[in-house]
Each structure stands twice: as C-alpha cells, then as structure tokens.
Design an enzyme around this catalytic site. Structure first.
Site, PDB file in Angstrom:
ATOM      1  N   LYS A   1       0.856  -1.203   0.000  1.00 55.34           N
ATOM      2  CA  LYS A   1       0.000   0.000   0.000  1.00 55.34           C
ATOM      3  C   LYS A   1       0.887   1.246   0.000  1.00 55.34           C
ATOM      4  CE  LYS A   1      -0.373  -0.337   5.049  1.00 55.34           C
ATOM      5  NZ  LYS A   1      -1.171  -0.940   6.140  1.00 55.34           N
TER       6      LYS A   1
ATOM      7  N   ARG B   1     -10.867  -0.383  14.379  1.00 53.97           N
ATOM      8  CA  ARG B   1     -10.827   0.410  13.156  1.00 53.97           C
ATOM      9  C   ARG B   1     -11.886  -0.107  12.192  1.00 53.97           C
ATOM     10  NH1 ARG B   1      -4.886   0.904  10.464  1.00 53.97           N
ATOM     11  NH2 ARG B   1      -5.357  -1.248   9.941  1.00 53.97           N
TER      12      ARG B   1
ATOM     13  N   HIS C   1      -6.392  -7.649  12.882  1.00 57.82           N
ATOM     14  CA  HIS C   1      -5.177  -6.817  12.897  1.00 57.82           C
ATOM     15  C   HIS C   1      -4.865  -6.431  14.334  1.00 57.82           C
ATOM     16  CE1 HIS C   1      -2.144  -4.320  11.079  1.00 57.82           C
ATOM     17  NE2 HIS C   1      -2.657  -3.194  11.518  1.00 57.82           N
TER      18      HIS C   1
ATOM     19  N   ARG D   1       1.070 -10.834   7.044  1.00 56.10           N
ATOM     20  CA  ARG D   1       0.993  -9.650   6.172  1.00 56.10           C
ATOM     21  C   ARG D   1       2.142  -8.722   6.540  1.00 56.10           C
ATOM     22  NH1 ARG D   1      -4.047  -9.875   8.724  1.00 56.10           N
ATOM     23  NH2 ARG D   1      -3.473  -7.981   9.844  1.00 56.10           N
TER      24      ARG D   1
ATOM     25  N   TYR E   1      15.152  32.023   4.034  1.00 57.68           N
ATOM     26  CA  TYR E   1      13.957  32.784   4.444  1.00 57.68           C
ATOM     27  C   TYR E   1      14.019  33.154   5.923  1.00 57.68           C
ATOM     28  CZ  TYR E   1      11.607  31.667   0.058  1.00 57.68           C
ATOM     29  OH  TYR E   1      11.256  31.573  -1.257  1.00 57.68           O
TER      30      TYR E   1
ATOM     31  N   CYS F   1      13.553  25.357   2.310  1.00 61.68           N
ATOM     32  CA  CYS F   1      12.622  25.972   1.351  1.00 61.68           C
ATOM     33  C   CYS F   1      11.840  24.870   0.634  1.00 61.68           C
ATOM     34  CB  CYS F   1      13.390  26.806   0.337  1.00 61.68           C
ATOM     35  SG  CYS F   1      14.595  27.923   1.079  1.00 61.68           S
TER      36      CYS F   1
ATOM     37  N   ASP G   1      12.018  23.793  -2.457  1.00 59.42           N
ATOM     38  CA  ASP G   1      12.783  22.937  -3.374  1.00 59.42           C
ATOM     39  C   ASP G   1      14.268  22.828  -3.035  1.00 59.42           C
ATOM     40  OD1 ASP G   1      10.394  23.087  -5.131  1.00 59.42           O
ATOM     41  OD2 ASP G   1      11.068  25.166  -5.310  1.00 59.42           O
TER      42      ASP G   1
HETATM   43  C1  LIG Z   1      -0.402  -1.878   6.833  1.00 56.49           C
HETATM   44  C2  LIG Z   1      -0.964  -3.150   7.317  1.00 56.49           C
HETATM   45  C3  LIG Z   1      -0.142  -4.269   7.521  1.00 56.49           C
HETATM   46  C4  LIG Z   1       1.367  -4.209   7.437  1.00 56.49           C
HETATM   47  O1  LIG Z   1       1.901  -3.770   8.674  1.00 56.49           O
HETATM   48  P1  LIG Z   1       3.481  -3.693   8.907  1.00 56.49           P
HETATM   49  O2  LIG Z   1       3.587  -3.277  10.323  1.00 56.49           O
HETATM   50  O3  LIG Z   1       3.988  -2.667   7.971  1.00 56.49           O
HETATM   51  O4  LIG Z   1       4.025  -5.044   8.631  1.00 56.49           O
HETATM   52  C5  LIG Z   1      -0.753  -5.477   7.838  1.00 56.49           C
HETATM   53  N1  LIG Z   1      -2.094  -5.559   7.976  1.00 56.49           N
HETATM   54  C6  LIG Z   1      -2.918  -4.493   7.819  1.00 56.49           C
HETATM   55  C7  LIG Z   1      -4.379  -4.658   7.999  1.00 56.49           C
HETATM   56  C8  LIG Z   1      -2.380  -3.260   7.503  1.00 56.49           C
HETATM   57  O5  LIG Z   1      -3.191  -2.197   7.359  1.00 56.49           O
END
Ligand SMILES: *Cc1c(COP(=O)(O)O)cnc(C)c1O
Length: 385
Positions: A42, A139, A169, A222, A268, A314, A316
C-alpha cells in the site's frame, strides 16, 4: 503517466531490491514454507514503489499482495501484475464489479455491504472475500457473532462469492507489554470458532507479530515494514530474529558551494547567521520533496561526514554548513550510508517525533526512484515526465 527511464534533477531515492529480496527470504525462512506471505505494498510500497517491490517480493517468496484501497490494486493490475491482491480497506459496494473483473480480493465486515455488493455483481462474476474481525484494533471489522453468521450465510448462498479468508489486525504487536495482544488473540480464536466452515486463509500478523510470535503465523502473515528492512518499533529492534536490511536511501548532490563571511545571513527569515567565515552548500531538495521544514538542524552525509542543515528549508532547496570546500556535484546522503557513517529512517523519525513508516511514506512522488539489483541500475521511475 509515462515512466521515463531518466531524470534531470540531482535528487533521487535509491531502492536496493536485493535487500527487499533478502528480507522476504529471511521472513520466509523464519515462518516456514507452510505459511504464505502477503507483501503489503500500500501507499506506493511505503514510498518504495509498489510495482517494483511487488515483483521482487513475489520472486522472493511472497504469494499474495495487499493494498489499502481498490485504486492501488488496479494500479498493480495495470502494470501487468497477476498475483492475488487483497484490499485491506473499504471498497464501495458498487465497485465490486471492477474488483471481480480484475480478480481483486475484498475485505468484508458489514452485512448490509455484502447484500448491496451482490446486487452490483454480474451473474457470471466471481468475487473472493476475506472477513475482517475487529478483535481490539477498533478500526474496521465485525464485532458480533450475528454478523459473522449472517455474512457467512450470505456468502454461502451466492455461488459468485468465495469466502476465502478471515483475518484481524493487532494494535500492539510491536510493544513489549503483551496484555492487549493476548486479549486480541484470544478474541480472534473465539470469533473464528463462530464460523461454520473455516476459510482457507486465516491471518493476523503484521511484521511485528510475524517476527515475534510463531503462534500467530496461522496460514499467512501480512508483512509491510519488515520487507522494506525497517524495524516495526524501536522497542522490539533488539529482539528481532534476524537483522533487517533497509532498502531505501535518499540522495542529492551539491549544486552550489560558496564561502560566506562571518555575520552573513541565510535563507527565508534570515534566521541563520554565520558565526565565522563558513562554507555553505546548496542542496536541491526541500519540503515539497517531503524533506519538511522541521528537519532544519538535521544532519546529512557528505564525504562520509555529518554536516548540519542550516537556515530554513525551502520548498525545493535547503542549505548545509560544510567543514571545508567541497566540489559541486558531490553526493549528499540524507537517508542511507556513506563509509562508516549512517543516517537511518529511524533517526529522521526520532527527530520528527514519529515512526519510520511515516518517513519513507512522506518522500514525495516527484523524487525519482532508482532501482538497483546486484549493484546495477535496473530501472528508473520518474513520475513527472
Ligand atoms: C499496513 C498493514 C499491515 C502491514 O503492517 P506492517 O507493520 O507494515 O508489517 C498489515 N495488515 C494491515 C491490515 C495493515 O493495514
């Protein structure tokens, strides 16, 4: 968007694909052959480039990809990536046709969502789904038995829907205190037992959980941050089972070098005043590249030495105080190594009071990405031209 093979600016991100491969292979070795890896790409692969990272991860042992929303999945498909992709976030019910057409797996956790989605699905479509259970992250996810049962039934009654997976998660897998983690795990097992049939893929682990707790590997992990070679948190860095290799580095070059007199002011606001006669270098990177104004005072590497950014950053450009005259074109490293010296994403994160995840994500799309394998440049992606 055209992917040019070059760029005309002396600021670039380098991605070492060998390190992505090394990290994935070590994760695979650690979790074992029975457990699948979802490479989480992602946010343009945490700023590393989703397509290139996805390809490298798939070659190195990952078998599934995960992204945040449908557009990110479609972007991978448009680049010709055929591996299964799970959308971790919410998709609109009316967009399921698009998902099904491109063999993209969706996350489901609302009964009414699935009812509505089915109405938009062509009769010959196939849609793979994973149920998301909220075990304590708060979430997205199902929180009650009725909804689990209702969704399972709706999926079962419609031959176009394939209930392929179920997942949750963790909120605190990267912390040393395991109380909340253990509660989530217990809740996950309880909630899975509500299902009449267990789907093929049960998964729960992000990088932190995957690298710490074999009992939560289940069928798949994941992994995002660890694949990129960054530690999920400072707290657990010392207990990781193997050393991660960061894939990303950020570089620029000196484009102007001059000596200023004691008392002269810079940038600046004229906030910086030379305390003596000083060598000053100009770097073509600024806050529009993600090198934000709060990084004033942060050090960069030049000639294997640390030198500070002086004066305001700045849009850039920014300025550094050099210990001596350096020639124009000298490479300056903002994240990465030079000789014995090293500036990590963690160092920048600490300076900005945030986490390494945010640092790699905030490097702007206008900075070209240069991919290297076996020390050779294999591809350059410049989003601008
Ligand atoms: C982003 C995400 C992950 C990956 O997490 P890491 O800590 O980067 O390994 C796994 N599961 C879900 C649902 C996420 O949103």
């Amino acid at each position: 968007m055209v992917c040019q093979t070059t760029f005309y600016r002396d600021t670039w991100v380098e991605i070492n694909l060998d390190h992505i491969s090394y990290n994935i292979k070590n994760i695979k070795k650690y979790i074992g052959n029975e457990v699948e890896i979802f490479a989480v790409v992602k946010a343009n692969g945490y700023g590393h480039g989703a397509e290139e990272v996805a390809r490298e991860a798939l070659e190195s042992g990952a078998s599934y990809l995960a992204v945040a929303f449908l557009d990110e999945a479609l972007a991978l498909r448009s680049k010709g990536i055929l591996a299964p992709i799970l959308v971790l976030g919410v998709c609109r019910p009316e967009d399921v046709k698009m998902a099904a057409e491109h063999h993209i797996t969706l996350t489901v956790f609302q009964a009414e969502w699935l009812e509505e989605a089915i109405k938009h699905l062509p009769s010959d479509a196939k849609l793979a789904i994973h149920l998301k259970l909220d075990t304590g992250m708060g979430r997205l996810g199902i929180r009650s038995k009725e909804i689990v049962n209702q969704l399972e039934l709706t999926a079962k009654e419609d031959s176009r829907i394939h209930l392929e997976g179920v997942y949750t998660h963790f909120a605190t897998a990267d912390e040393l205190d395991l109380t909340h983690f253990e509660q989530q795990l217990d809740r996950f097992h309880e909630m899975i037992s509500w299902l009449e049939e267990t789907p093929e893929i049960i998964h729960s682990s992000n990088s932190a959980a995957a690298l710490r707790f074999p009992k939560v590997h289940l069928n798949a992990v994941r992994t995002g941050i660890s694949m990129y070679g960054l530690t999920p948190s400072q707290e657990i860095e010392s207990i990781l089972p193997f050393q991660l290799k960061p894939a990303l580095s950020l570089h620029t070059k000196l484009v102007h070098v001059k000596k200023i007199q004691k008392g002269e002011k810079l940038s600046y606001g004229a906030t910086y005043e030379a305390e003596e006669d000083e060598w000053i270098g100009t770097l073509p990177i600024g806050y529009a590249d993600g090198w934000i104004r709060k990084l004033q005072g942060q050090e960069v590497l030049i000639g294997e030495q640390r030198v500070p950014i002086v004066g305001r950053i700045c849009m850039d450009q920014c300025l550094v105080k050099l210990p001596a005259e350096f020639s124009m074109g000298t490479i300056v490293t903002l994240i990465g190594e030079q000789g014995e010296e090293h500036i990590s994403a963690d160092e920048i994160a600490e300076k900005l009071d945030t986490i390494n995840y945010e640092i790699v994500c905030m490097i702007a799309g206008r900075v070209p990405r240069v991919y290297k394998k076996n020390g050779k440049v294999t591809r350059v992606i410049n989003n601008l031209i």
